[in-house]
Design a protein around this motif. Structure first.
Motif, mmCIF file in Angstrom:
data_model
loop_
_atom_site.group_PDB
_atom_site.id
_atom_site.type_symbol
_atom_site.label_atom_id
_atom_site.label_comp_id
_atom_site.label_asym_id
_atom_site.label_seq_id
_atom_site.Cartn_x
_atom_site.Cartn_y
_atom_site.Cartn_z
ATOM 1 N N ASP B 310 0.836 -1.200 0.000
ATOM 2 C CA ASP B 310 0.000 0.000 0.000
ATOM 3 C C ASP B 310 0.866 1.243 0.000
ATOM 4 O OD1 ASP B 310 -2.164 -1.561 0.008
ATOM 5 O OD2 ASP B 310 -2.757 -1.154 2.106
ATOM 6 N N GLN B 311 1.884 1.163 0.907
ATOM 7 C CA GLN B 311 2.757 2.332 1.014
ATOM 8 C C GLN B 311 3.481 2.581 -0.294
ATOM 9 O OE1 GLN B 311 4.859 1.222 4.425
ATOM 10 N NE2 GLN B 311 3.383 2.148 5.828
ATOM 11 N N VAL B 312 3.953 1.450 -0.895
ATOM 12 C CA VAL B 312 4.652 1.604 -2.174
ATOM 13 C C VAL B 312 3.712 2.224 -3.199
ATOM 14 C CG1 VAL B 312 5.598 0.308 -4.081
ATOM 15 C CG2 VAL B 312 6.336 -0.183 -1.772
ATOM 16 N N GLU B 313 2.456 1.767 -3.175
ATOM 17 C CA GLU B 313 1.492 2.300 -4.125
ATOM 18 C C GLU B 313 1.288 3.794 -3.887
ATOM 19 O OE1 GLU B 313 -2.806 0.695 -4.938
ATOM 20 O OE2 GLU B 313 -1.350 -0.938 -4.897
ATOM 21 N N SER B 314 1.156 4.142 -2.541
ATOM 22 C CA SER B 314 0.939 5.560 -2.264
ATOM 23 C C SER B 314 2.170 6.358 -2.664
ATOM 24 C CB SER B 314 0.587 5.770 -0.795
ATOM 25 O OG SER B 314 1.710 5.630 -0.013
ATOM 26 N N ILE B 315 3.364 5.733 -2.476
ATOM 27 C CA ILE B 315 4.582 6.412 -2.930
ATOM 28 C C ILE B 315 4.516 6.640 -4.424
ATOM 29 C CG2 ILE B 315 7.061 6.103 -3.266
ATOM 30 C CD1 ILE B 315 7.082 4.665 -0.556
ATOM 31 N N SER B 317 1.908 6.839 -6.250
ATOM 32 C CA SER B 317 0.948 7.873 -6.620
ATOM 33 C C SER B 317 1.524 9.238 -6.288
ATOM 34 C CB SER B 317 -0.386 7.651 -5.925
ATOM 35 O OG SER B 317 -0.276 7.895 -4.571
ATOM 36 N N ALA B 318 2.239 9.292 -5.081
ATOM 37 C CA ALA B 318 2.872 10.564 -4.743
ATOM 38 C C ALA B 318 3.884 10.950 -5.787
ATOM 39 C CB ALA B 318 3.538 10.452 -3.370
ATOM 40 N N VAL B 319 4.642 9.926 -6.242
ATOM 41 C CA VAL B 319 5.673 10.203 -7.250
ATOM 42 C C VAL B 319 5.033 10.718 -8.528
ATOM 43 C CG1 VAL B 319 7.300 9.048 -8.745
ATOM 44 C CG2 VAL B 319 7.423 8.678 -6.315
ATOM 45 N N SER B 320 3.910 10.034 -8.902
ATOM 46 C CA SER B 320 3.276 10.481 -10.155
ATOM 47 C C SER B 320 2.702 11.892 -9.971
ATOM 48 C CB SER B 320 2.210 9.495 -10.595
ATOM 49 O OG SER B 320 1.184 9.455 -9.653
ATOM 50 N N ARG B 414 8.271 20.418 -2.369
ATOM 51 C CA ARG B 414 8.992 20.040 -1.163
ATOM 52 C C ARG B 414 8.133 19.114 -0.304
ATOM 53 N NH1 ARG B 414 10.872 24.800 2.468
ATOM 54 N NH2 ARG B 414 8.681 24.692 3.009
ATOM 55 N N GLU B 415 6.855 19.519 -0.187
ATOM 56 C CA GLU B 415 5.965 18.670 0.613
ATOM 57 C C GLU B 415 5.901 17.254 0.063
ATOM 58 O OE1 GLU B 415 2.115 20.470 0.988
ATOM 59 O OE2 GLU B 415 2.965 22.229 2.002
ATOM 60 N N ALA B 416 5.725 17.210 -1.271
ATOM 61 C CA ALA B 416 5.614 15.890 -1.904
ATOM 62 C C ALA B 416 6.882 15.083 -1.678
ATOM 63 C CB ALA B 416 5.350 16.047 -3.392
ATOM 64 N N THR B 417 8.044 15.778 -1.838
ATOM 65 C CA THR B 417 9.320 15.086 -1.667
ATOM 66 C C THR B 417 9.467 14.623 -0.219
ATOM 67 O OG1 THR B 417 10.194 16.614 -3.293
ATOM 68 C CG2 THR B 417 11.785 15.261 -2.118
ATOM 69 N N GLU B 418 9.073 15.508 0.689
ATOM 70 C CA GLU B 418 9.140 15.113 2.102
ATOM 71 C C GLU B 418 8.247 13.891 2.358
ATOM 72 O OE1 GLU B 418 10.288 19.326 4.207
ATOM 73 O OE2 GLU B 418 8.202 18.637 4.260
ATOM 74 N N LEU B 419 7.080 13.923 1.715
ATOM 75 C CA LEU B 419 6.162 12.772 1.836
ATOM 76 C C LEU B 419 6.828 11.497 1.348
ATOM 77 C CD1 LEU B 419 3.179 12.331 2.701
ATOM 78 C CD2 LEU B 419 2.606 12.399 0.280
ATOM 79 N N VAL B 420 7.532 11.670 0.178
ATOM 80 C CA VAL B 420 8.246 10.515 -0.368
ATOM 81 C C VAL B 420 9.251 10.005 0.656
ATOM 82 C CG1 VAL B 420 9.910 9.795 -2.108
ATOM 83 C CG2 VAL B 420 7.901 11.092 -2.776
ATOM 84 N N GLY B 669 10.193 2.100 -7.507
ATOM 85 C CA GLY B 669 8.875 1.721 -6.938
ATOM 86 C C GLY B 669 8.354 0.461 -7.595
ATOM 87 N N LYS B 670 8.551 0.415 -8.938
ATOM 88 C CA LYS B 670 8.090 -0.786 -9.635
ATOM 89 C C LYS B 670 8.864 -2.017 -9.163
ATOM 90 C CE LYS B 670 6.014 1.225 -13.636
ATOM 91 N NZ LYS B 670 6.434 2.101 -14.734
ATOM 92 N N THR B 671 10.191 -1.835 -9.006
ATOM 93 C CA THR B 671 11.012 -2.948 -8.502
ATOM 94 C C THR B 671 10.478 -3.400 -7.145
ATOM 95 O OG1 THR B 671 12.851 -1.779 -9.483
ATOM 96 C CG2 THR B 671 13.396 -3.676 -8.117
#
Lengths: 171, 719
Positions: B310-315, B317-320, B414-420, B669-671
């Motif tokens: 889930d976290q990877v997926e949210s990552i 989505s965050a990345v996208s 920055r927020e998104a990156t911090e989230l990542v 993320g895909k890996t």
């Protein structure tokens, strides 16, 4: 010492008395044999058999039965059916004449009683000198037992040898 | 004899050795008593006869004496004798003296015709016989009387002298015999007395004998009954031992002792098997618990991996989202760039115009006097300037807005990156937790394997114990056969022994069958244990794989963290640069506003130019100075613009960097996703094999319950 009458004589006596004859049944090879219970002293697991020198050829060896030295005869060998496996076989101590002889057999089956009129004479083809020891036939349960006459198990010369030979321990 | 009657009488005895023994003993005692009574009877008779003989012997002696002294034994003498005898003996019926020829000499006259010498004596045997008379049966007693006759030394030479020495001429002469008939009354009374005494003795004997018979019967049959009960008890599986006394030393006592010993041995063996099975059951319980915890752990792991996914997926989505933001940022940056370029172009134009203005001012200054007419032209120029300034101002406001948006975008980035970074940290932590779980799983697998191996070993021990039981059973079988032979040789009385021996034989056979069953169960247990160990070994490989995969996942997460930190730095730099840019832009705006004011003032001054040359000159000078100021401002603006441009370039570069890293992140993320999928598959395989192990353990415990059930058929004392 016990005197034995032949089984047919016993049969006659018992028929008059209307009592059962009791036998010990055992197996050698695939055939079951039976001995009148009065001819049997006891049954043993095969103890150590000492093959002493100068023992008569028909004797497989001797055993020490509570201090008494008894000759042992492999009944299977005597019937030309190979020899008994000492791990599985039994020794039936039989009284023949004035001596006791250990008879090596494959398995001891049971002690059973039979009415005298159930005992049938042996077939005519058994009426040969080397088959004299078969005294009759009786069916018990699923087995057909050949009844053995202890005095005929050994030839008179053999009995004589056992009773007089020098191999028996001197006191 | 009536067969049915006999059967009815004997039937209850056939079933009971106690009854048989009792009957035989009572019969024997009865026969003994009969024989005893017969002996008593005969004894009584002979004693009575002896007494009679004794009493009449004296009579004979007397008669012999008479004939010795009274040679002329006459009728009177005899009659007197008879009379006296009759008086003294009421039983005496008749007495006669008979000579050898049979003539009765009771009527007097000389008894002996010829004179004889020597002693008359009673010789020969008295005989007793029973005869019939008118008065009923009587006893005839015949007493022969003989005299020894010496050679005729002298007639009537009868003296009291000692008898002459016997010579060859001496001869014995029979005088005859005394016949006495006596009544049988004394005999009868004697016999009655003896018979009464005898009956009493026989009765007492019977009573005592019956008592002894009962006691003896009890003594011999009680242990047989006890033994029968005991054999039945053993057959029923109760191995608590013989309840009766074990003190007997005879054959029965030894038989009971060996039975008791056999029961104790069996109980010991059963106890050992039971304890071994308890250990086996404990082991299985432990194994089951371990498997349960393993299953829980695996499920927890599965949950953790799902969470990670889930976290990877949210990552992802965050990345996208970041990518999306970056794209819009890039578009905006381009827009800003084009605006800045436009602004620069305007500024250049302003500069050119300012130069033009300067020239115009100079021209105005030189040709001031003549240039009143050109005022309108100036006015137009001022108006143009005004328009340019307005344009610049609008462009600057637009630029400021763009810069603010860049700032906002940078903050969002920055927020998104911090989230990542945060998610990557959470992922890393989750992976650590998952690693711990996997380690625990591995440990529980190790303990499961050791428990299973222990189980296998214990099963082997049970197998060894079973071979001992088999040995004991074989011996028991032999013992039972020998007992059956001895019982058969004992005949009818041995039948109960034969029954006991038969029961022992059956018991031995049954136990043998049970032993073989247990042996088969043990074999299958060992087989199952081997399978379980093999499958657990397979699972261990899976667990090792999981550990590797987990570590790999943790590495990937740390790589994400590493990759995110420079992008975060860059984003922060962008934000800083944007803030600076905003400051510069604000300065530009301020200057532009000043410029606008000045342009207004210029217009006013141009209008006022017509009023006075000096005023105009002053105004021109002022314009010149303002122009210079404006040039400076323009230069400043130009510098600000180039700063903006540089910042924009850096922004663009950063954005492209971010984009590139975004792509890397996306591929990472895909890996991770792939890794997580593999991990989930392995996990599912783990769960499957644990379930399989569980089923095997259940099968095992089913077998163990079977063994338990077989064992529970035996009752033993707990100690």
């Amino acid at each position: 010492m016990v005197e034995f009458s032949s089984i047919l004589q016993l049969k006659k006596e018992h028929k008059e008395a209307e009592t059962e004859l009791i036998f010990l049944g055992f197996t050698v090879g695939t055939q079951a044999y039976a001995l009148g219970v009065f001819a049997v002293r006891e049954i043993l697991r095969v103890p150590r058999i000492y093959s002493l020198p100068r023992v008569p050829v028909f004797v497989k060896g001797v055993i020490d039965l509570r201090g008494a030295i008894l000759p042992v005869i492999d009944f299977k060998e005597r019937l030309d059916l190979g020899s008994v496996d000492p791990q599985k076989g039994r020794v039936v101590v039989v009284v023949i004449g004035s001596t006791s002889v250990g008879l090596l057999v494959d398995t001891v089956e049971e002690v059973f009683g039979s009415a005298p009129d159930q005992i049938q004479p042996p077939p005519k083809m058994f009426n040969k000198p080397h088959l004299q020891f078969i005294d009759g036939m009786v069916r018990f349960g699923e087995r057909l037992y050949l009844l053995l006459n202890p005095p005929d198990l050994l030839t008179p010369q053999e009995v004589d040898t056992l009773e007089t030979q020098s191999w028996s321990p001197k006191k | 004899m009536n067969r049915s009657l006999r059967d009815r009488v004997l039937a209850p005895l056939r079933g009971s050795i106690r009854g048989q023994l009792l009957a035989v003993l009572v019969a024997m005692i009865f026969v003994g008593a009969l024989i005893m009574s017969l002996v008593f009877y005969i004894q009584a008779r002979s004693v009575a006869l002896a007494q009679i003989r004794e009493s009449y012997r004296s009579l004979g002696t007397m008669v012999a004496g008479l004939s010795r002294y009274d040679m002329q034994f006459n009728k009177t003498g005899l009659k007197d004798t008879v009379d006296s005898m009759e008086k003294s003996d009421p039983n005496l019926l008749w007495v006669a003296f008979v000579d050898e020829k049979g003539a009765t000499l009771a009527s007097g006259g000389p008894l002996v015709k010829a004179p004889f010498s020597g002693l008359a004596k009673m010789t020969g045997k008295m005989s007793l016989a029973t005869i019939a008379t008118e008065k009923g049966n009587a006893l005839l007693i015949r007493v022969p009387i003989e005299v020894t006759v010496a050679p005729a030394a002298g007639a009537g030479d009868i003296g009291f002298e000692a008898p002459a020495p016997a010579t060859a001429a001496q001869q014995t002469k029979s005088l005859g015999e005394l016949r006495i008939v006596a009544g049988l009354a004394p005999l009868a009374s004697l016999r009655q007395g003896y018979l009464a005494f005898g009956s009493l003795v026989v009765l007492l004997g019977l009573l005592a004998g019956t008592l002894i018979a009962v006691v003896v019967t009890r003594y011999f049959t009680a242990p047989i009954y006890g033994l029968t009960d005991f054999a039945r008890q053993i057959a029923g599986g109760n191995l608590t031992g013989y309840r009766g006394s074990l003190d007997r030393k005879d054959e029965l006592g030894r038989l009971i002792g060996s039975f008791h010993e056999m029961s104790a041995n069996l109980a010991q063996i059963v106890r050992e098997i039971r304890s071994a099975f308890h250990r086996v059951e404990d082991g299985m319980e432990t194994m089951r618990r371990h498997l349960g915890s393993t299953l829980d752990n695996t499920r927890e792991q599965q949950g953790a991996s799902v969470k990670v996914a889930d976290q990877v997926e949210s990552i992802q989505s965050a990345v996208s989202e970041i990518a999306h933001l970056m794209e819009s940022l890039s578009e905006l940056a381009e827009e800003v760039s084009s605006s800045v370029l436009e602004m620069i172009a305007s500024i250049d134009e302003i500069a050119a115009n300012t130069e033009g203005l300067n020239d115009t001012v100079n021209t105005v200054a030189s040709t001031l006097t003549q240039n009143v007419a050109a005022n309108k032209e100036i006015d137009a120029s001022a108006e143009k300037l005004n328009r340019f300034v307005e344009d610049t101002s609008a462009a600057m406001t637009e630029m400021e807005g763009s810069i603010r948006q860049i700032g906002q975008n940078a903050a969002q980035t920055r927020e998104a990156t911090e989230l990542v970074a945060e998610e990557a940290g959470a992922g890393s932590r989750a992976m650590e937790k998952s690693n711990e779980t996997i380690e625990k799983l591995r440990a529980s697998f190790e303990s499961t394997v050791s428990v299973m191996k222990l189980l296998g070993k214990r099963s082997g021990e049970v197998g060894n114990i079973l071979s001992v039981i088999d040995e004991v059973m074989e011996q028991t079988h032999l013992l039972a056969l020998n007992a059956a032979i001895i019982a058969a040789q004992a005949g009818e009385h041995g039948k109960p022994f034969a029954v006991v021996a038969g029961e022992i034989k059956d018991l031995a056979a049954k136990t043998s069958v049970s032993t073989r069953e247990i042996s088969a169960i043990i074999d299958s247990v060992q087989r199952d244990v081997r399978h379980a160990v093999e499958s657990v070994d397979g699972q261990r490989a899976l667990v090792e794989d999981s550990v590797g995969v987990s570590h790999e996942a943790a590495k990937v997460f740390s790589r994400i963290e590493e990759a995110v930190s420079p992008s975060l730095q860059m984003v922060q730099e962008i934000a800083r640069a944007t803030a600076e840019q905003a400051k510069g832009a604000a300065g530009i705006v301020r200057s532009t506003e000043q410029l606008r004011d000045l342009a207004h003032q210029l217009r006013q001054a141009t209008k006022e130019q017509t009023l006075g040359s000096e005023q105009i000159l002053d105004a021109v000078n002022r314009i010149r100075s303002l122009s210079e100021e404006m040039q400076r401002a323009t230069a400043e603006q130009s510098a600000g613009s180039s700063l903006i441009r540089q910042a924009m370039d850096r922004l663009t570069a950063a954005i492209s960097d971010v984009l590139a890293q975004n792509q890397a992140q996306s591929s990472a993320g895909k890996t991770v996703e792939q890794v997580m999928q593999t991990f989930a598959e392995k996990n599912r395989a783990n769960v499957e094999s644990i379930k399989q192990t569980s089923e095997q353990v259940e099968a095992l415990s089913g077998r163990a319950e079977e063994v338990s059930r077989v064992l529970s058929r035996f009752h033993i004392e707990d100690n």
